[in-house]
Every structure is written in structure tokens, then in C-alpha cells.
Design a protein around this motif. Structure first.
Motif, short mmCIF file in Angstrom:
data_model
loop_
_atom_site.label_atom_id
_atom_site.label_comp_id
_atom_site.label_asym_id
_atom_site.label_seq_id
_atom_site.Cartn_x
_atom_site.Cartn_y
_atom_site.Cartn_z
N TRP A 1 9.95 1.78 6.02
CA TRP A 1 8.99 1.87 4.91
C TRP A 1 8.27 3.20 4.88
O TRP A 1 7.88 3.68 3.83
CB TRP A 1 7.97 0.73 5.00
N TYR A 2 8.03 3.75 6.05
CA TYR A 2 7.34 5.05 6.05
C TYR A 2 7.74 5.88 7.26
O TYR A 2 8.20 5.35 8.27
CB TYR A 2 5.83 4.88 5.96
N ASP A 3 7.49 7.18 7.09
CA ASP A 3 7.73 8.12 8.17
C ASP A 3 6.35 8.62 8.62
O ASP A 3 5.61 9.18 7.82
CB ASP A 3 8.57 9.28 7.60
N PRO A 4 6.02 8.39 9.88
CA PRO A 4 4.66 8.77 10.34
C PRO A 4 4.37 10.26 10.18
O PRO A 4 3.21 10.66 10.21
CB PRO A 4 4.64 8.34 11.81
N THR B 1 3.37 9.88 6.12
CA THR B 1 2.28 8.97 5.80
C THR B 1 1.48 8.69 7.06
O THR B 1 2.04 8.41 8.11
CB THR B 1 2.84 7.65 5.25
N ARG B 2 0.18 8.80 6.91
CA ARG B 2 -0.67 8.57 8.08
C ARG B 2 -1.17 7.13 8.05
O ARG B 2 -1.94 6.76 7.17
CB ARG B 2 -1.85 9.54 8.03
N VAL B 3 -0.69 6.32 8.97
CA VAL B 3 -1.10 4.92 9.03
C VAL B 3 -1.79 4.74 10.38
O VAL B 3 -1.20 5.01 11.41
CB VAL B 3 0.11 3.98 8.91
N GLU B 4 -3.04 4.32 10.34
CA GLU B 4 -3.79 4.35 11.58
C GLU B 4 -4.74 3.16 11.72
O GLU B 4 -5.36 2.74 10.76
CB GLU B 4 -4.62 5.64 11.59
N HIS B 5 -4.83 2.65 12.92
CA HIS B 5 -5.84 1.65 13.21
C HIS B 5 -7.02 2.35 13.85
O HIS B 5 -6.88 2.98 14.89
CB HIS B 5 -5.26 0.59 14.19
N ARG C 1 0.83 -1.21 0.00
CA ARG C 1 0.00 0.00 0.00
C ARG C 1 0.86 1.27 0.00
O ARG C 1 0.49 2.29 -0.57
CB ARG C 1 -0.94 -0.02 1.21
N ILE C 2 2.00 1.18 0.64
CA ILE C 2 2.88 2.36 0.68
C ILE C 2 3.60 2.52 -0.67
O ILE C 2 3.56 3.58 -1.28
CB ILE C 2 3.92 2.23 1.81
#
Ligand code: ARG
Length: 660
Positions: A428-431, A434-438, A395-396
Motif C-alpha cells: 500500500w505504501y513505500d515508507p 509516505t510517512r506513517v508513524e505512531h 487514508r493512503i
């Protein structure tokens, strides 16, 4: 002449450039070193004043151009934050990050909005050894407010609250814009990509109420992002690759040996699953064969893929029934999709030296996380952890998502926390980027506050639940004798709208973090904060113009020519309430809590009722009942209310009907 939008944005850019250079000039003039070394102090001062004046003029034109250029709804709160932010910075340049708090005022007599920053600023200054009272700071803030066209007046209350009164003409203008342009999203700086991973039931197992919650909440989040102009990818991360397939396929081979040519009758997949599970637990040989089947499936042997497809299709058809009822559109991309990518993920962790061996398992410890991820089991198979790592990576890097949201029950919070931490560990990502959220949610409880079950203690089948909703909603309509008024088609449409709308709304109107009690009686009640109440409220508002014989064309024309006077206290209250819509959506964008939208719509409906009870929209002859006067600006307020309600319903996935 070019295209007006391009023209406008070119002008905007030009003006922004000028403002920047003017501000820089002013800054250099402010610099005391320049001043003391300059022989022409007075000249400089004069120039400074002129520059400041020009800057203000430019800022104003810029603001005007902005409003003219876009059809979007203005976020009043955001605009207030902008001008108060500017004033706050100018009042206390010694504070690095002065707190900025502007909120709508609950008690209208104290103004429409309130700025509460002065108290916190006084505290911060005190720490720095500067003693100033909050009231003094509040006064300074007010003095430093830049020119603007939305604030009518401000006043300082109590220890240093600033009460803000909005200009009526400004509010009225925004309402007219809304009526003319429709409910448009706020302008978007860049088109961002969002992946929402939701619903995600498991093949061969029953879709349960937890999946129902995920489906409803996830769909509504997607609708919100879509309305705001994001590029949304709705993904159904179905569990279609687990070990359960080994036993299912082994059992299929025994029971329907000719499954390759004849489709097996496994409509009752649940029963079939139970049978195979029983054998798996009891027959040693069967168990062995089941494990072999998993390996052969995962190495994609055609015969096994065929069996697997047959099983997935049966499940898929069942899930689709639920999605059709609830009008859910989603792309299936299950765990199996990531098979090859999982191999790559394992290699990547291995080659980066981030993997450890633990009794034959391959595990990854992420910083700050007490439990490791198992990325390869001792039998060589992959796990839920592996598939989620692979999915996140895909996804990233492949989908190039800017925002990735997972909607599952809160029980999986730790799983996602560890997966996200591992993904950051490997880079893989820098918060920050990129916003990755549960987005977790609580469990569904029955009316007895215990886990949601049927009377006999079984898990509730979703289709049965939806059917019961339909039945109950029809009973309700018949109780009210709506079957005597509506055509059969209208009745069915109302039945579905109410049943599915209520189920969705009951879920969405509770803070998702909490557990929630499923009760048909409560959700179908047409009083209180329910879909039944709101859907009725909208049809009632929509009928006001119809009953006064005012058609759409007339209303559209009136929107352009009639000023929306907001002299009556209830008109003013309603007008402001309507315009809070953009700030509500902005808040949800930040915290993904959709109940805020439900609360807002309920407040809008009740505010509307207050208005309608005290302000005549049409005046009728007492004797004949004939319409003698139409108060068009009030009709327009009805229109604006309805437009916002409709957009709100759209985001919640409710499907309003004309008659019910
Ligand atoms: N299939 C899982 C379950 O039923 C939910 C999957 C959620 N999505 C994910 N990427 N893990 O619990």
C-alpha cells in the motif's frame, strides 16, 4: 509588469538553470582527461576562473532574490548547513557522504554556531588509509566556504571544532524582516496532506487521561503542521463499532422498549454500560442476544442503527464538553466508518494469498513481526486490527495523505508496528515516500507516582479534572488579589487561560515518550517552566510598550525605519534566540517531540528577562517618573520576542490574555 512573485520565481528558475549549466561546464573543465588532451591548457584555466567567478556572482544574486522573494523566516541553521555542506564536499571530494553537523553554540564566547564535522571526517579518511588531522580538514573547510552574507568569521578550536560567528547586520536584518512581515513559516516545497489520528475515545466508555494526552499532543501537532502550511485532516478515530454495542443495545431494548420513538434517559452512560456488562457476564440468554445484536448492527438493520446512534450521541455530547474547554476541533470518523472497507481489506489479503487460517480465525503474518494480525474473528466479526488496516488504506488511497500520524499511548506501539508492516507487505505504501508513524506517549501518573486515580481509587473523569483546574486557577488568581484589579470578564478569561493552558503545557513540556506526573501544584506554579510563568511573561512584555505609551502604529513604523543594533551582549543573545524559532519547528517536524518548543519558549522568556534586566528600553526621570527617552530598537526586540512567544503559544494551543 506581472505579479512580483511570479516574476521573482521566473528569475529564480532562470538563474538556477544558468548555475546548473555553469557548474556542468566547470566540471567538464576539471576533468583531467580534457585537460591533458587540450592544447590550450592556460586558456582553459583562465576560462575556468572566469566561470567560477560568474558562478559565485550568480549564486549570490540567487540568495538575495530568495530572501527578497519570500517573507518567510530564515532558518539560520539550515543556511549554515548549506554553506558548510558545500565547503565540506569541496574539501573532501573523496568522501561519499561526509557528516554534516552544525549546532547552536551553548557558550557564546566560542561563537554562535559550531561545525563539528572535521573530527568525524578525519576518522572516515583514516579508514580509507588517508592520514589527515581534523584541524587540517577544518582549515580546508574554512578555505572552501562559499561567499555568503551570514558568517562574520570562523575560528578553529581544540581538536578541530569550527566556531562560527554570525554577522550582526545579518541577524539585525532578519529581526527587522520578522517585525515587518510577522512570524511567517519557512517556504514549503509542495503542499502536503497530513492525517493526524488523535483523541479517539471509545463510545459508551469514559474518556480518560490517556485520551486527554492524545487530545493535547495531537492537537498541537496539527497546529504545527497547519502553521507550516500543510493540509491537515484531524481525525477522531472513536471506538464506535466494537462488541460492547451488542450488550448496550440488548440492554437498551429491555429497559427502554420504546426507544425508537422516545429518547431514553441514558445520561449516565457509564452506569448503563456497567449494568449491561453485568448482565452480559451473568445471564447466558442475554449474552447470546447481545452477540446477535452485534451481527444485526454490523449488517446495518435500521432499528439497530437507530439504537446505536442514540448511544453514540450521548457519548459525543460528553466528549464535546472536553473539546470545548480545550478548544479542540476534530472530525469524528470512527471505526464504523470503515465497515465496508474492512470487507475489502479481508478480500485483498485473501486474494493475494497473504492470509492464514488459525483455529477459525483469519490471520496475517507480516515479515519481521512475531505476532500476527487477526483480521476476522472465529465468529466472523472484524477486529481493531481490521479497522486500522482499512483506515490506513483509506487514508493512503482516498485521502492521498503524504503523512499519517497516530497519537496513542505507547502500549499500542506493537499494534501499529504490525499494522504498518502488513500494509507495506501488501504494497500500500513505500515508507520512503509516505510517512506513517505512531507517535506514542507514556502513562499519566498521580503525585504518588502510581497510576492516576481519584482518592477512592476510581478513574478520574476528565470533566471533573478540568473543573478542578478551573477552581485551582481561580484560587491562585484570588491569592494574588487579581480579582481586585481585573474586571469580572477579564478574571474569567484569565482563569480559563491559566487552567487549560497549564494542563496542556504540563503535558506538552515533558518528552511524550516518558510517563508523566500530573500535579496541579506544579503546573500552576508561576515560577519555572510552566504555562503560568510563560503566560505572565508575555503579558509583562506586552505591557512594556503600553506603559511607555507607544502605540502599535508607532511600533510598526519604527520596524521599517529603526535599525536593530545588537551591540549589548544581552541584545545579541536575545536576537539570536528569537531567530532560532524556525530551526526548532524544523526539528519538531522531524521527531514530533513538542517539548522542544516548550523548552525553547522557556529559554526565550529567561533570555528576555536577562536582556530586560540589563538594557533600558525606556529611560525615566528619577524624580517625576516621566519617560524621557525611548530606546526604540529595544522596544522592537520586545516586540519580536512577544511575536515569537505568541506564535509558539498558538502552536501549543495556549490562549494568552491581555491582562491577568
Ligand atoms: N480508541 C482507541 C483507544 O481508546 C484509540 C484509537 C487510536 N487510533 C487508531 N487508529 N487505532 O485506545
Amino acid at each position: 509588469m506581472g505579479d512580483p512573485v511570479t516574476d521573482c520565481s521566473a528569475r529564480l528558475q532562470q538563474q538556477e538553470r544558468e548555475i546548473r549549466s555553469l557548474s556542468a561546464e566547470i566540471d567538464s573543465l576539471k576533468n583531467p582527461q580534457n585537460l591533458s588532451s587540450s592544447p590550450h591548457l592556460d586558456e582553459l584555466r583562465e576560462e575556468n576562473t572566469k566561470l567560477k567567478y560568474r558562478l559565485n556572482v550568480l549564486k549570490r544574486t540567487l540568495q538575495d532574490e530568495r530572501t527578497r522573494c519570500t517573507k518567510s523566516m530564515t532558518n539560520i541553521n539550515q543556511q549554515l548547513q548549506q554553506i558548510f555542506g558545500e565547503a565540506i564536499r569541496a574539501s573532501c571530494p573523496e568522501l561519499d557522504a561526509p557528516p554534516l553537523a552544525v549546532t547552536p553554540n551553548q557558550q557564546p564566547k566560542f561563537g554562535d554556531y559550531q561545525c563539528n564535522s572535521a573530527m568525524a571526517m578525519a576518522q572516515m579518511l583514516k579508514v580509507k588509509g588517508v592520514k589527515v588531522s581534523p584541524r587540517e580538514i577544518a582549515e580546508k573547510i574554512i578555505q572552501n566556504l562559499p561567499d555568503n552574507d551570514l558568517v562574520q568569521k570562523t575560528e578553529i578550536a581544540g581538536p578541530g571544532f569550527i566556531n562560527i560567528h554570525l554577522k550582526r547586520t545579518f541577524v539585525s536584518k532578519l529581526l527587522s524582516n520578522l517585525l515587518i512581515n510577522g512570524v511567517q513559516p519557512p517556504p514549503l516545497a509542495a503542499r502536503k496532506k497530513v492525517v493526524v489520528d488523535f483523541s479517539s475515545p471509545n463510545i459508551a466508555k469514559e474518556m480518560h487521561v490517556g485520551h486527554l494526552r492524545s487530545t493535547i499532543i495531537g492537537d498541537s501537532m496539527c497546529r504545527l503542521f497547519e502553521f507550516l502550511g500543510y493540509d491537515v485532516l484531524r481525525l477522531n478515530h472513536v471506538g464506535d463499532w466494537g462488541t460492547q454495542f451488542g450488550m448496550l443495545i440488548a440492554h437498551l431494548q429491555d429497559k427502554f422498549p420504546d426507544y425508537l420513538s422516545v429518547s431514553p434517559p441514558i445520561g449516565d452512560l457509564q452506569g448503563f454500560y456497567k449494568e449491561s456488562k453485568k448482565r452480559f457476564d451473568e445471564e447466558e440468554d442475554f449474552k447470546k442476544r447481545a452477540y446477535q445484536c452485534v451481527v444485526r448492527l454490523q449488517s446495518k438493520e435500521p432499528e439497530f442503527i437507530k439504537a446505536w446512534n442514540l448511544i453514540c450521541d450521548v457519548s459525543r455530547r460528553e466528549f464535546q464538553k472536553v473539546y470545548d474547554c480545550l478548544d479542540i476541533h476534530i472530525i469524528e470518523r470512527g471505526e464504523s466508518f470503515y465497515q465496508e472497507l474492512m470487507t475489502e481489506v479481508v478480500k485483498e489479503f485473501e486474494s493475494r494469498g497473504m492470509m492464514q487460517l488459525d483455529e477459525g480465525r483469519k490471520i496475517v503474518f507480516a515479515p519481521g513481526q512475531s505476532i500476527p494480525l487477526t483480521i476476522v474473528k472465529s465468529d466472523g466479526g472484524f477486529t481493531y486490527d481490521t479497522s486500522d488496516l482499512a483506515a490506513l488504506r483509506q487514508r493512503i488511497f482516498h485521502e492521498k495523505a503524504d503523512v499519517i500520524i497516530y497519537v496513542t499511548d505507547s502500549g499500542q506501539a506493537t499494534h501499529f508496528q504490525v499494522v504498518f508492516a502488513a500494509a507495506q507487505l501488501i504494497g500500500w505504501y513505500d515508507p520512503q515516500v509516505t510517512r506513517v508513524e505512531h507517535a506514542g506517549f507514556g502513562v499519566v501518573l498521580g503525585e504518588d507516582k502510581k497510576k492516576f486515580k481519584t482518592r477512592s481509587g476510581d478513574t478520574v473523569r476528565l470533566m471533573d479534572l478540568l473543573d478542578e483546574g478551573l477552581k485551582r486557577s481561580m484560587d491562585k488568581l484570588k491569592d494574588k488579589e487579581r480579582d481586585k484589579v481585573l474586571t469580572p470578564e477579564e478574571l474569567i478569561r484569565a482563569q480559563r487561560s491559566v487552567a487549560f493552558g497549564c494542563i496542556k503545557y504540563a503535558d506538552l513540556s515533558h518528552n511524550r515518550i516518558n510517563d508523566y506526573v500530573f500535579s496541579f501544584d506544579k503546573m500552576l506554579d508561576d515560577r519555572g517552566n510552566t504555562a503560568a510563568y510563560l503566560l505572565y511573561a508575555l503579558t509583562r512584555i506586552r505591557s512594556i510598550a503600553r506603559l511607555a505609551n507607544i502605540d502599535e502604529a508607532t511600533l510598526r513604523k519604527a520596524a521599517e525605519t529603526t535599525e536593530l543594533v545588537l551591540d549589548h551582549e544581552k541584545e545579541w543573545k536575545l536576537g539570536k534566540c528569537i531567530l532560532r524559532f524556525p530551526e526548532i519547528l524544523q526539528k519538531i517536524l522531524d521527531d514530533l517531540l513538542l517539548h522542544t518548543l516548550c523548552d525553547f519558549l522557556y529559554e526565550l522568556a529567561t533570555t528576555f528577562t536577562e536582556f530586560y534586566d540589563s538594557c533600558y528600553c525606556v529611560e525615566k526621570d528619577r524624580q517625576t517618573g516621566e519617560v524621557v527617552k525611548v530606546n526604540m530598537w529595544r522596544m522592537l526586540l520586545c516586540e519580536a520576542t512577544a511575536a515569537i512567544m505568541e506564535k509558539g503559544f498558538e502552536i501549543l494551543g495556549l490562549n494568552p490574555v491581555h491582562r491577568m
